[in-house]
Design a protein around this motif. Structure first.
Motif, PDB file in Angstrom:
ATOM      1  N   PRO A   1     -37.933 -18.256  52.988  1.00  6.98           N
ATOM      2  CA  PRO A   1     -37.870 -16.708  53.239  1.00  6.98           C
ATOM      3  C   PRO A   1     -36.493 -16.121  52.858  1.00  6.98           C
ATOM      4  O   PRO A   1     -36.869 -15.243  51.568  1.00  6.98           O
ATOM      5  CB  PRO A   1     -37.694 -16.877  54.246  1.00  6.98           C
ATOM      6  N   ALA A   2     -35.449 -16.804  52.804  1.00  7.66           N
ATOM      7  CA  ALA A   2     -34.429 -15.695  51.884  1.00  7.66           C
ATOM      8  C   ALA A   2     -33.992 -16.063  50.828  1.00  7.66           C
ATOM      9  O   ALA A   2     -33.593 -15.551  49.922  1.00  7.66           O
ATOM     10  CB  ALA A   2     -32.527 -16.652  52.688  1.00  7.66           C
ATOM     11  N   TYR A   3     -33.968 -17.903  50.289  1.00  8.15           N
ATOM     12  CA  TYR A   3     -34.479 -17.599  49.138  1.00  8.15           C
ATOM     13  C   TYR A   3     -35.641 -16.204  48.102  1.00  8.15           C
ATOM     14  O   TYR A   3     -35.361 -15.277  46.977  1.00  8.15           O
ATOM     15  CB  TYR A   3     -34.413 -18.384  48.288  1.00  8.15           C
ATOM     16  N   ALA A   4     -36.631 -16.301  49.163  1.00  9.22           N
ATOM     17  CA  ALA A   4     -37.906 -15.217  48.386  1.00  9.22           C
ATOM     18  C   ALA A   4     -37.409 -13.786  48.602  1.00  9.22           C
ATOM     19  O   ALA A   4     -37.344 -12.772  47.850  1.00  9.22           O
ATOM     20  CB  ALA A   4     -39.139 -15.666  49.419  1.00  9.22           C
ATOM     21  N   GLU A   5     -36.254 -13.174  49.377  1.00  7.89           N
ATOM     22  CA  GLU A   5     -36.139 -12.214  49.126  1.00  7.89           C
ATOM     23  C   GLU A   5     -34.688 -11.970  48.549  1.00  7.89           C
ATOM     24  O   GLU A   5     -34.738 -11.077  47.725  1.00  7.89           O
ATOM     25  CB  GLU A   5     -35.514 -12.184  51.355  1.00  7.89           C
TER      26      GLU A   5
ATOM     27  N   PRO B   1     -45.853  -9.996  49.242  1.00 11.86           N
ATOM     28  CA  PRO B   1     -44.450  -9.076  49.407  1.00 11.86           C
ATOM     29  C   PRO B   1     -44.387  -8.760  50.388  1.00 11.86           C
ATOM     30  O   PRO B   1     -43.067  -7.980  50.371  1.00 11.86           O
ATOM     31  CB  PRO B   1     -44.578  -8.627  47.375  1.00 11.86           C
ATOM     32  N   GLY B   2     -45.205  -7.852  50.955  1.00  9.95           N
ATOM     33  CA  GLY B   2     -45.667  -6.373  51.704  1.00  9.95           C
ATOM     34  C   GLY B   2     -44.491  -7.095  53.203  1.00  9.95           C
ATOM     35  O   GLY B   2     -43.068  -6.203  53.631  1.00  9.95           O
ATOM     36  N   MET B   3     -44.784  -8.700  53.259  1.00 10.14           N
ATOM     37  CA  MET B   3     -44.275  -8.987  54.615  1.00 10.14           C
ATOM     38  C   MET B   3     -43.125  -9.198  54.552  1.00 10.14           C
ATOM     39  O   MET B   3     -41.906  -9.602  55.752  1.00 10.14           O
ATOM     40  CB  MET B   3     -45.251  -9.765  54.977  1.00 10.14           C
ATOM     41  N   LEU B   4     -42.786  -9.490  53.630  1.00 11.17           N
ATOM     42  CA  LEU B   4     -41.366 -10.050  53.254  1.00 11.17           C
ATOM     43  C   LEU B   4     -40.487  -9.043  52.818  1.00 11.17           C
ATOM     44  O   LEU B   4     -39.177  -9.331  53.188  1.00 11.17           O
ATOM     45  CB  LEU B   4     -41.502 -11.489  52.074  1.00 11.17           C
ATOM     46  N   PHE B   5     -40.791  -7.787  52.411  1.00  9.17           N
ATOM     47  CA  PHE B   5     -40.028  -6.301  52.549  1.00  9.17           C
ATOM     48  C   PHE B   5     -39.465  -6.637  53.632  1.00  9.17           C
ATOM     49  O   PHE B   5     -38.906  -6.425  54.261  1.00  9.17           O
ATOM     50  CB  PHE B   5     -40.571  -5.215  51.460  1.00  9.17           C
ATOM     51  N   LEU B   6     -41.229  -6.226  54.760  1.00  9.87           N
ATOM     52  CA  LEU B   6     -40.476  -5.517  56.425  1.00  9.87           C
ATOM     53  C   LEU B   6     -39.581  -6.575  56.956  1.00  9.87           C
ATOM     54  O   LEU B   6     -38.680  -6.419  57.477  1.00  9.87           O
ATOM     55  CB  LEU B   6     -41.634  -5.765  56.709  1.00  9.87           C
ATOM     56  N   GLU B   7     -39.727  -7.605  56.630  1.00  8.60           N
ATOM     57  CA  GLU B   7     -38.644  -8.972  57.570  1.00  8.60           C
ATOM     58  C   GLU B   7     -37.272  -8.830  56.774  1.00  8.60           C
ATOM     59  O   GLU B   7     -36.628 -10.029  56.919  1.00  8.60           O
ATOM     60  CB  GLU B   7     -39.792 -10.105  57.277  1.00  8.60           C
ATOM     61  N   ALA B   8     -37.175  -8.590  55.551  1.00 10.00           N
ATOM     62  CA  ALA B   8     -36.043  -8.391  54.771  1.00 10.00           C
ATOM     63  C   ALA B   8     -34.484  -8.351  55.442  1.00 10.00           C
ATOM     64  O   ALA B   8     -34.697  -7.699  56.070  1.00 10.00           O
ATOM     65  CB  ALA B   8     -35.883  -8.299  53.066  1.00 10.00           C
TER      66      ALA B   8
END
Length: 152
Positions: free
Chosen positions: A118-122, A35-42
């Protein structure tokens, strides 16, 4: 008290769905991501909405502790307002994420789901962060109302 309890159940159910979808997308399509990496690339607006929701946790916690101490009587309304604000902001950020996916697909054309995962996960992460703040506010509100009812 019933309103806080019903809102808590609804926020918890929404959080479980959003967090479960985000976790499933991360493990299935984005191995090695967290989740942290996902947040950084959101997207920047999704990041902003998630940060505002996280900042809302501070007054929610403060108001919740004040409500549980029994010194303040008007805390329930403020907790409800903070909870609904957090939930609304998280869900709006999730809807914005889904809208951006649709706009991109209209411009690019059909692609595999693995490309858009990835966009759906964001979007799911943004909704989960907002609903987590709402869960905290409604839990504090329900507990404070229960403690007020038990006190003489």
């Amino acid at each position: 008290m019933k309103l806080h309890a019903l809102a808590l159940v609804a926020a918890t159910a929404g959080f479980l769905v959003a967090a479960g979808a985000c976790a499933w997308l991360l493990t299935t399509y984005m191995a090695g991501y967290g989740p942290g990496m996902l947040f950084l690339e959101a997207d920047i607006l999704l990041k902003l909405a998630m940060m505002i929701c996280i900042l809302l946790w501070l007054p929610i916690t403060g108001l919740g502790v004040a409500g549980l101490s029994g010194r303040s009587r008007g805390i329930g309304g403020l907790l409800a307002a903070a909870g609904w604000s957090s939930a609304l902001l998280g869900l709006l950020a999730g809807a914005y994420g889904l809208l951006m996916i649709r706009m991109t697909l209209n411009a690019v054309g059909p692609v595999r789901f693995a490309v858009t995962a990835p966009a759906y996960a964001e979007a799911a992460l943004a909704a989960a962060v907002g609903l987590a703040g709402a869960m905290a506010a409604f839990a504090f509100g329900a507990a404070a109302a229960r403690f007020r009812a038990l006190r003489p």
